[in-house]
Design a protein around this motif. Sequence first.
Motif, PDB file in Angstrom:
ATOM      1  N   PRO A  39       0.819  -1.225   0.000  1.00 20.00           N
ATOM      2  CA  PRO A  39       0.000   0.000   0.000  1.00 20.00           C
ATOM      3  C   PRO A  39       0.851   1.272   0.000  1.00 20.00           C
ATOM      4  N   PHE A  40       1.973   1.241   0.698  1.00 16.58           N
ATOM      5  CA  PHE A  40       2.863   2.395   0.710  1.00 16.58           C
ATOM      6  C   PHE A  40       3.466   2.621  -0.674  1.00 16.58           C
ATOM      7  N   ALA A  41       3.904   1.550  -1.327  1.00 15.31           N
ATOM      8  CA  ALA A  41       4.486   1.667  -2.668  1.00 15.31           C
ATOM      9  C   ALA A  41       3.459   2.203  -3.664  1.00 15.31           C
ATOM     10  N   GLY A  98       0.900   4.104  -2.894  1.00 10.92           N
ATOM     11  CA  GLY A  98       0.697   5.498  -2.523  1.00 10.92           C
ATOM     12  C   GLY A  98       1.796   6.399  -3.071  1.00 10.92           C
ATOM     13  N   VAL A  99       3.037   5.942  -3.003  1.00  7.88           N
ATOM     14  CA  VAL A  99       4.155   6.715  -3.550  1.00  7.88           C
ATOM     15  C   VAL A  99       4.017   6.838  -5.064  1.00  7.88           C
ATOM     16  N   LEU A 100       3.683   5.741  -5.708  1.00  8.79           N
ATOM     17  CA  LEU A 100       3.525   5.750  -7.162  1.00  8.79           C
ATOM     18  C   LEU A 100       2.421   6.701  -7.603  1.00  8.79           C
ATOM     19  N   VAL A 101       1.287   6.650  -6.922  1.00 12.24           N
ATOM     20  CA  VAL A 101       0.174   7.545  -7.271  1.00 12.24           C
ATOM     21  C   VAL A 101       0.557   9.002  -7.028  1.00 12.24           C
ATOM     22  N   TYR A 102       1.246   9.274  -5.938  1.00 11.59           N
ATOM     23  CA  TYR A 102       1.642  10.652  -5.647  1.00 11.59           C
ATOM     24  C   TYR A 102       2.624  11.171  -6.691  1.00 11.59           C
ATOM     25  N   VAL A 103       3.638  10.370  -6.996  1.00 13.20           N
ATOM     26  CA  VAL A 103       4.671  10.806  -7.935  1.00 13.20           C
ATOM     27  C   VAL A 103       4.128  10.931  -9.351  1.00 13.20           C
ATOM     28  N   ALA A 104       3.253  10.022  -9.741  1.00  9.22           N
ATOM     29  CA  ALA A 104       2.772  10.009 -11.122  1.00  9.22           C
ATOM     30  C   ALA A 104       1.622  10.976 -11.367  1.00  9.22           C
ATOM     31  N   VAL A 105       0.742  11.162 -10.396  1.00  6.28           N
ATOM     32  CA  VAL A 105      -0.488  11.898 -10.659  1.00  6.28           C
ATOM     33  C   VAL A 105      -0.643  13.135  -9.784  1.00  6.28           C
ATOM     34  N   ILE A 106      -0.645  12.944  -8.496  1.00  6.37           N
ATOM     35  CA  ILE A 106      -1.052  14.007  -7.576  1.00  6.37           C
ATOM     36  C   ILE A 106       0.033  15.057  -7.367  1.00  6.37           C
ATOM     37  N   GLY A 107       1.229  14.633  -7.068  1.00 11.84           N
ATOM     38  CA  GLY A 107       2.300  15.553  -6.710  1.00 11.84           C
ATOM     39  C   GLY A 107       2.612  16.604  -7.746  1.00 11.84           C
ATOM     40  N   PRO A 108       2.922  16.213  -8.984  1.00  6.92           N
ATOM     41  CA  PRO A 108       3.278  17.236  -9.976  1.00  6.92           C
ATOM     42  C   PRO A 108       2.166  18.246 -10.239  1.00  6.92           C
ATOM     43  N   GLU A 109       0.924  17.781 -10.230  1.00  4.34           N
ATOM     44  CA  GLU A 109      -0.195  18.692 -10.486  1.00  4.34           C
ATOM     45  C   GLU A 109      -0.383  19.696  -9.350  1.00  4.34           C
ATOM     46  N   LEU A 110      -0.269  19.221  -8.118  1.00  7.60           N
ATOM     47  CA  LEU A 110      -0.505  20.116  -6.985  1.00  7.60           C
ATOM     48  C   LEU A 110       0.670  21.038  -6.704  1.00  7.60           C
ATOM     49  N   ILE A 111       1.877  20.533  -6.805  1.00 13.26           N
ATOM     50  CA  ILE A 111       3.033  21.354  -6.453  1.00 13.26           C
ATOM     51  C   ILE A 111       3.275  22.432  -7.512  1.00 13.26           C
TER      52      ILE A 111
END
Length: 65
Positions: free
Chosen positions: A14-16, A18-31
Amino acid sequence: MKTLFNRLAYGGWPFAIGVLVYVAVIGPELISAASTSAVLVGLGLLALLAAWGHVVLRRVLSHKE
């Protein structure tokens, strides 16, 4: 319910995911967003992910067989 939560909270998969989803989708868009609140939400999610990683790694590294 508590067992399911513990399995998800301390599991590596689940952690892996979560990291994948953040790096691929959520993080770049929000930051990189123009809105200050979106950037703060992105950084907050990154902080939560870092804290979760600390918990998972601490459990893995202190696991005694």
